[in-house]
Design a protein around this motif. Structure first.
Motif, mmCIF file in Angstrom:
data_model
loop_
_atom_site.group_PDB
_atom_site.id
_atom_site.type_symbol
_atom_site.label_atom_id
_atom_site.label_comp_id
_atom_site.label_asym_id
_atom_site.label_seq_id
_atom_site.Cartn_x
_atom_site.Cartn_y
_atom_site.Cartn_z
ATOM 1 N N PHE A 103 -7.676 3.347 2.999
ATOM 2 C CA PHE A 103 -6.259 3.078 3.234
ATOM 3 C C PHE A 103 -6.175 2.156 4.434
ATOM 4 O O PHE A 103 -6.489 2.554 5.548
ATOM 5 N N VAL A 104 -5.753 0.945 4.180
ATOM 6 C CA VAL A 104 -5.764 -0.050 5.248
ATOM 7 C C VAL A 104 -4.348 -0.284 5.759
ATOM 8 O O VAL A 104 -3.452 -0.653 4.996
ATOM 9 N N PHE A 105 -4.180 -0.054 7.035
ATOM 10 C CA PHE A 105 -2.899 -0.361 7.674
ATOM 11 C C PHE A 105 -3.097 -1.639 8.473
ATOM 12 O O PHE A 105 -3.732 -1.624 9.529
ATOM 13 N N GLU A 106 -2.568 -2.704 7.961
ATOM 14 C CA GLU A 106 -2.664 -3.961 8.705
ATOM 15 C C GLU A 106 -1.463 -4.080 9.614
ATOM 16 O O GLU A 106 -0.328 -4.011 9.155
ATOM 17 N N ILE A 107 -1.752 -4.270 10.871
ATOM 18 C CA ILE A 107 -0.656 -4.268 11.836
ATOM 19 C C ILE A 107 -0.596 -5.612 12.523
ATOM 20 O O ILE A 107 -1.619 -6.140 12.959
#
Lengths: 225, 420
Positions: free
Chosen positions: A112-116
């Motif tokens: 699960f990638v949270f790109e911020i």
């Protein structure tokens, strides 16, 4: 346990004070994001059945029900992890925060990638900004809770870890300075970072004045090994 | 005559059925089950939202099943009912004041009962009032016509608004809507009073399902055999009582702070001493008065007055009495009070959690550590010693001085002189 259960409304109050006092706005954004990530990680563990549902308890965040774990060690791990991530987010050094779910052989099955990304010049104008952010985060939470629809089931006995992808050389500093004693960050193994033939499943994108975040899942084509 | 909302139930069921026969998508449904439920000898009308796998179980537990229909359809297996609530949270919030606006059930003859009638009804009927009376609706229909009662909430299934948000998520609303619109045309031929709500709903193209959501909240609160155990109280209901309480507290506090400001201008020392005690939560910290004050251990009467009570008004009244007592007992060396910078977390009138630092009186005995007064009081046997005392005391007095200069300007500035 979740240490700060401040709703975003608190931050609204905090922010108006901060602008007067000229304190670091990056801290506020980092607070918001870390609170959110804590909820999100718990929810991912619940929805993807990484841990038995019995350890989870219904709690309220952003005025909607969310599932959070009651297990003290797990909570401490997640909390400490995010505590270390927070300074990176404050300086806008964190590019991605990834929750990796691995099978028994420690090969990732899901990420699960949270790109911020934060805009370079942060400015807060009104109270409605934060309630809007709350609304957006609520939508992301909702999406995580029904992500089962687009993902294949995981094999039993999975574990998880949290990776942070940083910009430039921020990691060098992280290795030198232990933010939390006996809780060091290490460079991730190649096998944890990369996955064979990942399928990309976008989940949610949120855009606001203070932060932009994209959530997607990289899923291994064949999960059962 | 069939109420129009039955059409929607059928549509949803039809959709589910069709998709399952096709086998094209794995769909999961939740059902709304309502009926008579007997528990410990008392009969009640129970409405619950259950997962499909719990449907038969729920039906069997009811002595009489009044209605069963599809509540929601989604691709994902819902492990708990959270998403059902979250999905239309924003829609509910916007329509909070107008919850029954989009209700499908209309009956001109149905008017709210007067309290006398309600009382009479309670006396005559044996059964306890149905649980769903929490929802504002035409409840007079309930007891008399259980079979024709249809949950109003189904209207909410066809919310436009959530389509854009949850494209492939919980409720397959979009598809249903497309299927429903052709039906609307045919339904227009029905008698006028029945079609009005239907055409109004679609004419407005609005996406509000407040009734359903309130129902949802009630149902979720009531589900026993269904998905989860913890009831989620409706946010507006929960928030408003809290806010009322806080507003009340805030008003009380504000009043006293005003009186304190007036008194402060007098700068009488006795008033300073006793005033300090009253303040539990202050917008403007006033550590300008003396750090310590002699108070007796006994009598308990005085002790009570010195102890900060939750109602500052009471303390205001007690103030003159306390002052006179202190005169008498001031020459005894006993437990003293000092002002300590303390951090308090509370919820203010906006429902925000606020951490404030201010000075509070704390009782301690003289032997514990050195202390000093910033202002001398004539009856105080220990004159102020600005040069002695611990570092903390020095810091405090400096800050006390600083605060006294700035206390008239900004309320919370003191908090920033302390490290967290």
């Amino acid at each position: 346990s979740v240490k700060h259960l401040f709703g975003l409304q608190f931050l609204r109050l905090k922010m108006t004070t901060l602008t007067r006092q000229d304190l670091n706005f990056g801290q506020v954004v980092a607070d918001i994001l870390c609170e959110f990530l804590e909820v999100a990680i718990h929810l991912i563990l619940y929805v993807r059945e990484v841990y038995p549902s019995g350890i989870f308890q219904k709690r309220k965040k952003y005025n909607v029900p969310v599932q959070m774990s009651c297990h003290p060690e797990l909570n401490q791990y997640i909390h400490d992890t995010l505590h270390c991530v927070k300074p990176l987010i404050e300086k806008n050094d964190a590019e991605k925060v990834v929750v990796v779910i691995m099978d028994k052989e420690h090969h990732p099955v899901e990420r699960f990638v949270f790109e911020i990304s934060q805009p370079p010049l942060l400015s807060i104008s009104s109270d409605t900004l934060l309630s809007h952010v709350e609304q957006l985060l609520r939508a992301v939470i909702l999406k995580i809770s029904v992500c089962d629809a687009v993902l294949e089931n995981n094999p039993p006995g999975c574990t998880f870890t949290v990776l942070v992808h940083t910009r430039e050389a921020a990691t060098r500093n992280m290795e030198k300075v232990q933010v939390i004693k006996d809780f060091p960050w290490i460079v991730a193994d190649e096998q944890e970072v990369h996955m064979q033939e990942p399928r990309l499943i976008p989940l949610k994108t949120m855009t606001s004045d203070i932060v932009k975040m994209q959530l997607y899942v990289e899923e291994r084509a064949q999960k059962a090994s | 005559m069939v109420p129009p909302q039955c059409v929607y139930f059928r549509m949803l069921y039809h959709y589910l059925d069709q998709k399952r026969k096709e086998g094209s998508a794995r769909l999961h449904a939740t059902y709304l089950v309502s009926g008579k439920f007997v528990e410990n000898g008392t009969t009640s009308h129970k409405v619950s939202v259950v997962r499909e796998d719990q449907l038969e179980d729920a039906k069997s537990k009811m002595s009489l099943t009044v209605s069963v229909h599809v509540y929601s359809v989604q691709k994902a297996v819902l492990k708990d009912s959270g998403p059902l609530y979250s999905a239309d949270y924003d829609a509910v919030k916007e329509n909070l004041r107008n919850c029954s606006r989009y209700s499908a059930i209309r009956c001109a003859d149905a008017v709210p009962r007067s309290s006398a009638e309600v009382q009479q009804a309670c006396e005559t009927t044996q059964a306890p009032p149905p649980e769903t009376e929490q929802i504002k609706a035409n409840h007079s229909n309930l007891a008399s016509k259980p079979t024709s009662k249809q949950p109003k909430g189904i209207m909410g299934m066809f919310a436009n608004k959530n389509v854009s948000k949850n494209q492939d998520s919980s409720k397959e609303i979009k598809l249903e809507q497309k299927e429903v619109t052709p039906v609307v045309e045919t339904s227009k031929t029905k008698p006028a009073p029945k079609t009005n709500p239907v055409t109004n709903f679609f004419a407005k193209q609005a996406a509000k399902k407040p009734d359903k959501s309130i129902k949802e909240e009630v149902e979720i609160a009531q589900t026993s055999s269904s998905v989860d155990e913890k009831p989620t109280s409706p946010p507006p209901k929960a928030e408003t009582p809290v806010k009322e309480e806080l507003a009340k507290d805030a008003v009380v506090e504000k009043d006293t702070s005003k009186t304190k400001r007036l008194e402060h201008s007098d700068s009488e020392e006795e008033k300073n001493e006793s005033r300090r005690k009253k303040r539990r939560r202050i917008k403007k910290p006033e550590p300008d008065s003396s750090d310590d004050e002699v108070i007796p251990d006994s009598p308990p009467q005085l002790q009570e007055k010195r102890d900060p009570s939750p109602s500052p008004e009471i303390q205001v009244k007690k103030e003159p009495v306390a002052v006179s007592h202190s005169d008498e007992l001031s020459d005894c060396k006993r437990r003293k009070r000092r002002r300590v910078l303390k951090s308090r977390t509370f919820v203010d009138d906006e429902g925000c959690i606020v951490t404030e630092k201010d000075y509070e009186s704390e009782s301690y005995s003289e032997t514990e550590d050195d202390f000093k007064f910033s202002q001398p009081t004539p009856k105080n046997p220990n004159p102020p010693k600005p040069s002695t005392g611990k570092k903390e005391e020095e810091k405090k007095s400096k800050k006390a001085a600083a605060a006294s200069n700035k206390s008239t300007k900004q309320a919370s500035i003191m908090g920033f002189f302390q490290k967290k």
